[in-house]
Design a protein around this motif. Structure first.
Motif, short mmCIF file in Angstrom:
data_model
loop_
_atom_site.label_atom_id
_atom_site.label_comp_id
_atom_site.label_asym_id
_atom_site.label_seq_id
_atom_site.Cartn_x
_atom_site.Cartn_y
_atom_site.Cartn_z
N LEU A 24 10.01 -44.82 9.43
CA LEU A 24 8.89 -43.99 9.29
C LEU A 24 7.95 -44.34 8.15
N THR A 25 7.11 -45.70 8.57
CA THR A 25 6.10 -46.07 7.62
C THR A 25 4.93 -45.08 8.15
N HIS A 26 3.89 -45.48 7.13
CA HIS A 26 2.51 -44.72 7.69
C HIS A 26 2.00 -45.05 8.91
N GLU A 27 2.30 -46.37 9.30
CA GLU A 27 1.66 -46.71 10.61
C GLU A 27 2.45 -46.04 11.72
N ARG A 32 2.48 -40.50 15.56
CA ARG A 32 2.85 -39.17 15.85
C ARG A 32 1.88 -38.11 15.51
N LYS A 33 1.07 -38.44 14.34
CA LYS A 33 0.35 -37.43 13.93
C LYS A 33 -0.81 -38.12 13.19
N PRO A 34 -1.93 -38.37 14.08
CA PRO A 34 -3.13 -39.10 13.42
C PRO A 34 -3.85 -38.36 11.91
N ASN A 35 -4.54 -39.28 11.56
CA ASN A 35 -5.24 -38.77 10.20
C ASN A 35 -4.58 -38.69 9.15
N LEU A 36 -3.29 -39.35 8.95
CA LEU A 36 -2.45 -39.62 7.75
C LEU A 36 -3.02 -40.75 6.99
N CYS A 37 -2.88 -40.76 5.71
CA CYS A 37 -3.39 -41.99 5.08
C CYS A 37 -2.44 -43.08 5.42
N SER A 38 -3.06 -44.34 5.80
CA SER A 38 -2.23 -45.66 6.31
C SER A 38 -2.08 -46.51 5.33
N SER A 39 -2.43 -46.64 4.11
CA SER A 39 -2.37 -47.70 3.12
C SER A 39 -0.75 -47.48 2.66
N CYS A 40 -0.67 -48.71 2.25
CA CYS A 40 0.81 -48.96 1.73
C CYS A 40 1.21 -48.16 0.55
N TYR A 41 2.36 -47.38 0.53
CA TYR A 41 2.49 -46.48 -0.77
C TYR A 41 2.73 -47.24 -2.15
N LEU A 42 3.06 -48.48 -1.90
CA LEU A 42 3.53 -49.38 -3.11
C LEU A 42 2.43 -50.08 -3.57
N CYS A 43 1.53 -50.58 -2.83
CA CYS A 43 0.36 -51.53 -3.44
C CYS A 43 -0.99 -50.89 -3.18
N GLU A 44 -1.08 -49.99 -2.18
CA GLU A 44 -2.42 -49.16 -1.79
C GLU A 44 -3.42 -50.12 -1.42
N GLU A 45 -2.88 -51.51 -1.06
CA GLU A 45 -4.11 -52.51 -0.58
C GLU A 45 -4.17 -52.88 0.82
N GLN A 46 -3.06 -52.51 1.65
CA GLN A 46 -2.90 -52.81 3.00
C GLN A 46 -2.21 -51.68 3.71
N VAL A 47 -2.51 -51.72 5.18
CA VAL A 47 -1.75 -50.95 5.82
C VAL A 47 -0.41 -51.15 6.00
N GLU A 48 0.37 -49.89 5.78
CA GLU A 48 1.78 -49.81 5.45
C GLU A 48 2.69 -50.06 6.84
N THR A 49 2.84 -51.16 7.38
CA THR A 49 3.60 -51.45 8.58
C THR A 49 4.94 -51.86 7.89
N VAL A 50 5.82 -52.06 9.03
CA VAL A 50 7.29 -52.27 8.66
C VAL A 50 7.34 -53.84 7.97
N ASN A 51 6.61 -54.76 8.62
CA ASN A 51 6.76 -56.11 8.03
C ASN A 51 6.10 -56.18 6.87
N HIS A 52 5.03 -55.47 6.61
CA HIS A 52 4.37 -55.39 5.10
C HIS A 52 5.18 -54.83 4.34
N LEU A 53 5.93 -53.52 4.46
CA LEU A 53 6.73 -52.85 3.54
C LEU A 53 7.92 -53.86 3.23
N PHE A 54 8.64 -54.36 3.97
CA PHE A 54 9.80 -54.84 3.84
C PHE A 54 9.61 -56.38 3.52
#
Ligand SMILES: [Zn+2]
Length: 68
Positions: A24-27, A32-54
């Motif tokens: 359950l990444t932001h992406e 499931r529920k649009p309009n949530l913040c999609s930036s990475c929780y750690l760096c806040e610079e990119q979209v939080e995808t599974v590949n980016h996060l891990f």
């Protein structure tokens, strides 16, 4: 292969979710529920995808460098 190891069930389940890119990444939450913040929780610079996060996040990269 994931389920045949003798590691705790929670670790097996998390690894299975990661392999299926269903963590359950932001992406994935935005699907499931649009309009949530999609930036990475750690760096806040990119979209939080599974590949980016891990793999590619600068904070995760530092963690990988500790293990390698
Ligand atoms: Zn990041």
């Amino acid at each position: 292969m994931i389920w045949r190891t003798e590691i705790p069930y929670k670790v097996n389940y998390f690894t299975w979710l990661l392999a299926k890119q269903a963590i359950l990444t932001h992406e994935n939450l935005n699907k499931r529920k649009p309009n949530l913040c999609s930036s990475c929780y750690l760096c806040e610079e990119q979209v939080e995808t599974v590949n980016h996060l891990f793999l590619h996040c600068k904070w995760t990269d530092q963690l990988w460098q500790m293990f390698i």
